[in-house]
Scaffold this motif. Structure first.
Motif, mmCIF file in Angstrom:
data_model
loop_
_atom_site.group_PDB
_atom_site.id
_atom_site.type_symbol
_atom_site.label_atom_id
_atom_site.label_comp_id
_atom_site.label_asym_id
_atom_site.label_seq_id
_atom_site.Cartn_x
_atom_site.Cartn_y
_atom_site.Cartn_z
ATOM 1 N N ASN A 159 2.650 -36.023 -47.834
ATOM 2 C CA ASN A 159 2.439 -36.029 -49.267
ATOM 3 C C ASN A 159 2.563 -37.426 -49.850
ATOM 4 O O ASN A 159 2.263 -37.646 -51.020
ATOM 5 N N VAL A 160 3.015 -38.385 -49.038
ATOM 6 C CA VAL A 160 3.185 -39.744 -49.520
ATOM 7 C C VAL A 160 1.841 -40.389 -49.777
ATOM 8 O O VAL A 160 1.686 -41.187 -50.688
ATOM 9 N N SER A 161 0.856 -40.078 -48.986
ATOM 10 C CA SER A 161 -0.433 -40.745 -49.062
ATOM 11 C C SER A 161 -1.565 -39.749 -49.283
ATOM 12 O O SER A 161 -1.547 -38.637 -48.752
ATOM 13 N N SER A 162 -2.529 -40.176 -50.070
ATOM 14 C CA SER A 162 -3.735 -39.373 -50.254
ATOM 15 C C SER A 162 -4.944 -40.128 -49.724
ATOM 16 O O SER A 162 -6.066 -39.930 -50.186
ATOM 17 N N ALA A 163 -4.710 -41.021 -48.768
ATOM 18 C CA ALA A 163 -5.804 -41.809 -48.199
ATOM 19 C C ALA A 163 -6.900 -40.881 -47.668
ATOM 20 O O ALA A 163 -6.629 -39.843 -47.070
ATOM 21 N N SER A 164 -8.129 -41.283 -47.870
ATOM 22 C CA SER A 164 -9.260 -40.396 -47.564
ATOM 23 C C SER A 164 -9.372 -40.069 -46.087
ATOM 24 O O SER A 164 -9.866 -38.996 -45.718
ATOM 25 N N TRP A 165 -8.888 -40.983 -45.213
ATOM 26 C CA TRP A 165 -9.048 -40.747 -43.781
ATOM 27 C C TRP A 165 -8.277 -39.525 -43.315
ATOM 28 O O TRP A 165 -8.607 -38.934 -42.286
ATOM 29 N N ARG A 166 -7.248 -39.120 -44.054
ATOM 30 C CA ARG A 166 -6.414 -37.986 -43.651
ATOM 31 C C ARG A 166 -7.124 -36.640 -43.824
ATOM 32 O O ARG A 166 -6.666 -35.633 -43.263
ATOM 33 N N GLU A 167 -8.172 -36.620 -44.603
ATOM 34 C CA GLU A 167 -8.878 -35.368 -44.858
ATOM 35 C C GLU A 167 -9.877 -35.095 -43.734
ATOM 36 O O GLU A 167 -10.784 -35.891 -43.475
ATOM 37 N N LEU B 231 -8.642 -37.988 -34.929
ATOM 38 C CA LEU B 231 -8.834 -36.725 -34.194
ATOM 39 C C LEU B 231 -7.504 -36.004 -34.001
ATOM 40 O O LEU B 231 -7.402 -34.792 -34.219
ATOM 41 N N CYS B 232 -6.501 -36.758 -33.577
ATOM 42 C CA CYS B 232 -5.193 -36.140 -33.314
ATOM 43 C C CYS B 232 -4.535 -35.667 -34.605
ATOM 44 O O CYS B 232 -3.920 -34.592 -34.650
#
Length: 464
Positions: A13-21, A276-277
């Motif tokens: 929840n710390v980051s909303s960086a787009s790569w996490r989606e 991927l992981c």
């Protein structure tokens, strides 16, 4: 078909960086071809090549997918393989190292932030893995391999300020192309298969969360589904070449950037393996290590010419095109003047050198605790100094990624337990170096990648 991105922890929840989606799932209707294997290797760097060979040698049916075309294939890195207790080192007269001592030293450097069981596995096997790594070389080629800082001089000591520094870095760069080519060829000869120009786009998970394969995109743009009966080993490199991911995860560096607007510069990979992981529910290693990489003015090989140019250049030093500019003088005051010091600043510069020389004479660093045998006075002119702006510098790569156990199995961020069927090695994986790449001998990044790739490939191949 795509990995479920629903498992979250507080850290996510710390980051909303787009790569996490996670991206939208690739459907069965999009698949042009399906193949089956026991072990799928994603990425052919040091760890991937080792896993590919080791799994195939163990009797598994192996497929590897590599994003680069075969014509563009190359291995990053200088080829330095830091290890202990190989037959190669024994033949050269390098003394054996107590593995427990080495492991304790490793954990001390890592502030116990690395996985001790994983690092013990490396410590106990890196020597035999190096012998395996170079088994294609002729006797003449083996004898041409240099061992850094060996033989040692009379003043050499293993421990300095409580930290061990060991002999065992084999410089294999001139032979690296042959060694890596052999690793792939051994795997191919054992029946393994490589899809070049075929990056993995998504992992495939069963209803129970087990990773059962991947979907990759072939050079012609069509989708290939690979079913992996025993497991998928992700060895796709680091993420330091992805500015968004680097800023998101490398907080120590990001906090030093001016307002967060500066760039994290690296020669590394784009983070495809970590994505991927993560999308499959993997836990990011909470300690993200980096490896520095600034080697100005041509590095150590160019140092003699650089120093000679500094002497010849006088007040101009090595000149405006040199980065940084190096100066030389036969006395401290002149050297400080070349650096632009004057008045009290110049006096402090000269006094600090004289103070250090006094401490060297008595053999006790009362100011900073420097090890006695490393206290070498600045007493033989010419004296050298450099001037330049202080910057963060560049990374070679980052050395942490997804959290794993001692077998290389990726840990879930839902419960920190291994995700069935999913493994990682090399710089895609974490749990190795703690908060920073600081090691007891050079070249451990490569040696850990190869060693880890080998034992992970063997482990996954042994699964039933």
């Amino acid at each position: 078909m795509a990995a479920d991105n629903g498992n979250k922890s507080a850290s996510d929840n710390v980051s909303s960086a787009s790569w996490r989606e996670a991206p939208a799932p690739i459907t069965e209707a999009d698949i042009a071809e399906t193949v089956d294997c026991d072990v799928l290797v994603v990425g052919l760097g040091y760890s991937g090549c080792a896993a590919f060979r080791a799994a195939a040698e163990s009797g598994a049916k192996v497929i590897a997918v590599e994003a680069r075309a075969e014509s563009d294939f190359a291995i990053l890195g200088m080829g330095h393989f830091g290890h202990i207790n190989s037959e190669f080192l024994k033949e050269r007269g390098v003394n054996p190292v107590d593995p427990i001592e080495f492991l304790n030293n490793w954990q001390l450097r890592a502030a116990n932030r690395s996985n001790a069981s994983l690092c013990r596995k490396f410590t106990n096997t890196c020597g035999e893995v190096f012998d395996w790594y170079i088994d294609c070389l002729t006797p003449e080629e083996r004898s041409s391999i240099e061992i850094q800082f060996f033989p040692t001089d009379a003043g050499y000591t293993t421990f300095k300020n409580g930290l061990g520094t060991y002999i065992g870095t084999a410089s294999t760069m001139p032979l690296q192309e042959k060694i890596i080519g052999n690793m792939l060829q051994v795997g191919l000869d054992a029946g393994a298969q490589i899809y070049w120009g075929c990056p993995a786009e998504q992992l495939v998970q069963g209803d129970d969360g087990r990773v059962i394969g991947a979907v990759a995109k072939k050079e012609d743009g069509s989708y290939l589904k690979i079913n992996a009966e025993k497991g998928v080993i992700v060895t796709a490199g680091d993420y330091s070449g992805n500015p968004e991911m680097a800023k998101d995860l490398l907080s120590q560096i990001t906090n030093m950037l001016d307002g967060g607007d500066g760039e994290v510069v690296s020669m590394g990979y784009k983070g495809d393996g970590l994505k991927l992981c993560y999308w499959a529910g993997g836990q990011i290693d909470p300690y993200q290590a980096t490896m520095g990489g600034d080697y100005p003015n041509g590095g150590m090989d160019a140092l003699p010419d650089l120093l000679a140019a500094a002497v010849a250049g006088g007040p101009e030093g090595t000149g405006p095109d040199s980065n940084p500019v190096v100066y030389a003088a036969n006395d401290y005051e002149t050297l400080g003047t070349y650096l632009g010091y004057e008045g009290e600043t110049l006096d402090n510069f000269v006094a600090s050198i004289e103070r250090y020389n006094q401490l060297c004479e008595i053999g006790l660093d009362e100011d900073f605790g420097k090890e006695k045998q490393l206290m070498i006075g600045v007493t033989q002119p010419p004296y050298y100094a450099y001037a330049g702006e202080k910057t963060i510098g560049h990374m070679l790569c980052n050395g942490s990624g997804i959290a794993i156990d001692e077998n290389g199995q990726v840990l879930s961020r839902a419960d920190y337990r291994p995700i069935p069927g999913l493994f990682a090695a090399g710089n895609t994986a974490g749990s190795r170096f703690g908060i920073q790449y600081t090691t007891a001998l050079c070249g451990v990044s490569i040696s850990f990648a190869v060693t880890q790739g080998k034992f992970t490939g063997e482990y996954v191949a042994s699964l039933v």
